[in-house]
Write a protein that holds these residues in place. Structure first.
Motif, PDB file in Angstrom:
ATOM      1  N   GLN A 169       0.961  -1.241  -0.110  1.00 31.93           N
ATOM      2  CA  GLN A 169       0.054   0.191  -0.047  1.00 31.93           C
ATOM      3  C   GLN A 169       0.993   1.208  -0.034  1.00 31.93           C
ATOM      4  O   GLN A 169       0.570   2.106  -0.827  1.00 31.93           O
ATOM      5  CB  GLN A 169      -0.675  -0.095   1.164  1.00 31.93           C
ATOM      6  CG  GLN A 169      -2.005   1.124   1.223  1.00 31.93           C
ATOM      7  CD  GLN A 169      -2.960   1.004   2.371  1.00 31.93           C
ATOM      8  OE1 GLN A 169      -2.993   0.072   2.915  1.00 31.93           O
ATOM      9  NE2 GLN A 169      -3.468   2.241   2.796  1.00 31.93           N
ATOM     10  N   GLN A 173       0.836   3.843  -3.157  1.00 33.85           N
ATOM     11  CA  GLN A 173       0.213   4.943  -2.793  1.00 33.85           C
ATOM     12  C   GLN A 173       1.134   6.391  -2.649  1.00 33.85           C
ATOM     13  O   GLN A 173       0.569   7.482  -2.145  1.00 33.85           O
ATOM     14  CB  GLN A 173      -0.636   5.158  -1.694  1.00 33.85           C
ATOM     15  CG  GLN A 173      -1.847   4.108  -1.769  1.00 33.85           C
ATOM     16  CD  GLN A 173      -2.978   4.149  -0.938  1.00 33.85           C
ATOM     17  OE1 GLN A 173      -2.552   4.440   0.384  1.00 33.85           O
ATOM     18  NE2 GLN A 173      -3.929   3.451  -1.120  1.00 33.85           N
ATOM     19  N   ILE A 180      -6.827  -0.851  -3.692  1.00 33.15           N
ATOM     20  CA  ILE A 180      -6.185  -2.194  -3.820  1.00 33.15           C
ATOM     21  C   ILE A 180      -7.161  -3.053  -2.881  1.00 33.15           C
ATOM     22  O   ILE A 180      -7.673  -3.077  -1.873  1.00 33.15           O
ATOM     23  CB  ILE A 180      -4.858  -1.890  -2.624  1.00 33.15           C
ATOM     24  CG1 ILE A 180      -3.924  -1.143  -3.496  1.00 33.15           C
ATOM     25  CG2 ILE A 180      -4.279  -3.481  -2.565  1.00 33.15           C
ATOM     26  CD1 ILE A 180      -2.849  -0.927  -2.344  1.00 33.15           C
TER      27      ILE A 180
END
Length: 233
Positions: A169, A173, A180
């Protein structure tokens, strides 16, 4: 055995530090079941994985039991779990660049089989079994301790991080929000030993697959494979 394959087997022997008299045994350890779609009547490594898993667990259990007499059963169990897990074995396979030496079907290869966490970690277990069958338990145990030495140290120090979902993540990001998600795509095995298969999607595009004996473990392995694909692991 073909000359090219024999040379490849010898390269693996050099990487793992074990010479085999029965090179066919190591060849089987390096053959995925999908290869039978390409060549019929070929032995593949699933039975060796089964045996290797047992040799691995006993080797690590015995080592930890003798090495750390002051640790409780619960502490030893937690440490062992970190050492014998799929991700730990995958790290060993990566050091050996094992993916390029595995016999597998074209379909499996085209869908990322040579970097798949489950395939590589299972292959390491199969190699452990091959060493056991070739050399006996004591040498197999020494082999296990040698190849997992760094992982053992990290596990004892509690330095192994298995939260690949968070790592994925954070990686994705950095340049803005992305979607996701993790989907269960199947499972097999008896209720007491069920294996789950998960797939991670990034903005509705498949980025990795993983399996494990819980949905959480399968998700972590899917995230780990996705990190490998994008060069973040």
């Amino acid at each position: 055995m073909e000359l090219l394959r024999k040379k490849m087997i010898e390269e693996v022997e050099d990487k793992i530090g074990v010479a085999f008299e029965n090179k066919n045994l190591l060849d089987v350890a390096l053959t995925h079941s999908s290869y039978t779609n390409h060549k019929k009547n070929v032995k593949y490594n699933e039975r060796l994985e089964f045996l290797g898993d047992a040799v691995l667990e006993l080797s690590i259990s015995q080592f930890l039991f003798k090495k750390y007499p002051s640790k409780t059963e619960g502490e030893l169990t937690k440490i062992r779990a970190l050492i014998v897990c799929e991700n730990s074995l995958h790290s060993v396979a990566q050091k050996w660049q094992l993916g390029e030496h595995i016999n597998m079907g074209k379909g499996e290869e085209l869908t990322g089989g040579r970097t798949r966490v489950s395939i590589l970690s299972d292959c390491v277990e199969a190699i452990i079994a091959a060493v056991y069958l070739e050399k006996g338990f004591e040498e197999a145990k020494n082999f296990v301790i040698r190849i997992l030495d760094e992982n053992i140290i990290k596990a004892v120090r509690n330095e192994i991080i298995l939260d690949y979902k968070t790592k994925l993540q954070e990686k994705l990001q950095k340049n803005g929000e992305v979607n996701i998600s993790y989907d269960l795509i199947g499972y097999d095995g008896p209720p007491h030993r069920r294996k789950f298969f998960m797939q991670v999607f990034v903005n509705d595009k498949t980025f990795g697959k993983g399996e494990g004996y819980s949905k959480k473990e399968a998700e972590q392995n899917a995230a780990k494979e996705a990190l490998c694909m994008i060069g973040g692991e």
